[in-house]
Design an enzyme around this catalytic site. Sequence first.
Site, PDB file in Angstrom:
ATOM      1  CE  LYS A  69      -4.281  -2.005   1.429  1.00 45.99           C
ATOM      2  NZ  LYS A  69      -3.842  -3.423   1.565  1.00 45.99           N
TER       3      LYS A  69
HETATM    4  C1  LIG Z   1      -4.358  -4.483   0.882  1.00 45.10           C
HETATM    5  C2  LIG Z   1      -3.551  -5.732   0.804  1.00 45.10           C
HETATM    6  C3  LIG Z   1      -3.871  -6.765  -0.100  1.00 45.10           C
HETATM    7  C4  LIG Z   1      -5.090  -6.726  -0.995  1.00 45.10           C
HETATM    8  O1  LIG Z   1      -5.015  -5.740  -1.995  1.00 45.10           O
HETATM    9  P1  LIG Z   1      -6.357  -5.239  -2.722  1.00 45.10           P
HETATM   10  O2  LIG Z   1      -5.926  -4.117  -3.590  1.00 45.10           O
HETATM   11  O3  LIG Z   1      -7.269  -4.795  -1.608  1.00 45.10           O
HETATM   12  O4  LIG Z   1      -6.906  -6.387  -3.464  1.00 45.10           O
HETATM   13  C5  LIG Z   1      -3.039  -7.872  -0.152  1.00 45.10           C
HETATM   14  N1  LIG Z   1      -1.976  -7.977   0.668  1.00 45.10           N
HETATM   15  C6  LIG Z   1      -1.630  -7.015   1.540  1.00 45.10           C
HETATM   16  C7  LIG Z   1      -0.462  -7.199   2.414  1.00 45.10           C
HETATM   17  C8  LIG Z   1      -2.403  -5.851   1.636  1.00 45.10           C
HETATM   18  O5  LIG Z   1      -2.059  -4.898   2.521  1.00 45.10           O
END
Ligand SMILES: *Cc1c(COP(=O)(O)O)cnc(C)c1O
Length: 468
Positions: free
Chosen positions: A115
Amino acid sequence: MTAIAYRSTRGQSPELTFDDVLLTGLAPDGGLYVPERFPRLSDETLKGLAGAPYTKAAMAVVGAFVDEAFDEASLTGMIDAAYGRFLHPAVAPLTQLGADDFMMELHHGPTLAFKDVAMQLLGQMFPARLKARGRRMTIVAATSGDTGGAAVDAMAGQPGVNICVLHPEGRISEVQRRFMTTVAADNVHNIAVKGNFDDCQALVKAMFADDDFRDAVQLGAVNSINWARIVAQTVYYVTTSLTLSRGGAPVHYCVPTGNFGDIFAGYVAKQMGAPVGHLIVATNENDILDRALRTGDYKPDGVRATQSPSMDIQVSSNFERLLYLASDEDAEAVRSMMTALKSGQGFAIPDALGQSIRGDFSSYRSDEGATGEMMARTLKDTGELIDPHTAVGLVAAAGARADGLEGPLVTLSTAHPAKFPDAVEAATGVRPTLPPRVRDLYGRKEVMLAAPNDLGTVSGLIREAFAP
Ligand SMILES: *Cc1c(COP(=O)(O)O)cnc(C)c1O
């Protein structure tokens, strides 16, 4: 070329520019914004990006979606600042796990989760555009883990932006909490709410529904439906597909999926002309997408807590973008599907739409046992210590190979193992250590407020902290 306009997936909101979409969350009709068309990267551009620095690719990809509010010099400054904070110069480096199997490491950002890639760019774009408009903004977010930390780090100290994150007290990991609570910045507040994640989310929703409060603090959001986040994530599909493609042949991706934002960015890269092949949705036991892609029934089924908590979701909000685009922008159909979803019933994906989606996407589900085994097996076979989210991805990748998928396959590693030390140690016997730059995390001073699950108390704290 004229700037791209953005329209709502529900078809009942005015079109906006990128600049407006950046600072708006949902469209007024409840839909998500999508571009009216996808800019194509020419063959020459793609050739020039193969092996180029990450920031150069980011300029090409992000630059194709923005409007004249972002001139080249300011966008370059934002991109350099955002990605200069990553621990690895490649930002999204590839690790080879097998003959044609790769892992893309997306956890080299300040809070060790993918993120950061999008949030660091928002942390540059928000203050710049707010300043230009003479505005300020208070971001209020609920987090079940990674989003809050990434947002806090990106917004800390940014002029014109305040951020307040609500987390469920005692229900997120200590590493996750410390990434939010140890950032010493006046514009950052954390509130530990006595309740669960849904309570936190309900509080945020209620604050957005309160016009007085919204205006008083200039409420804003950074949730995963923000189009700019998708664009930022598109970059690493472009860079890695160009690196691994043999003569333009497609490169497949396997993506640990929750809200469908990350994998949707892969679809965007493909629409832009990058050599992206099949997109494989990897889900944990919260498998609404796996069930939907296999049976055509999109039906929520309650949330289960797993060792990959960032994927513990009931409904994948960005899936609406795919439904809209894959149905040739049938906003009416999207509206009726979303109405059925809201009533709690779910909906059936029409056959033609399902077929079109399956042309680009497939899916696999991992249960808790298989996820743990994959962490252990990966360490044994490759020497790589991986986190539980990445393990869900590798289980899906193995499933796709078993079903005959050929060609380069990249699994996204979305979090650093040290973010989930207990799950990793339980599966592998090895306790992961934090990277040197954040090794003092457990020694840093934490600052946070605490509140009962009560709207008046929580909104009062936020007003007190940020209202002029
Ligand atoms: C947010 C997140 C995901 C999922 O990503 P999306 O864009 O919501 O599908 C997968 N792994 C981690 C570690 C995340 O923080």
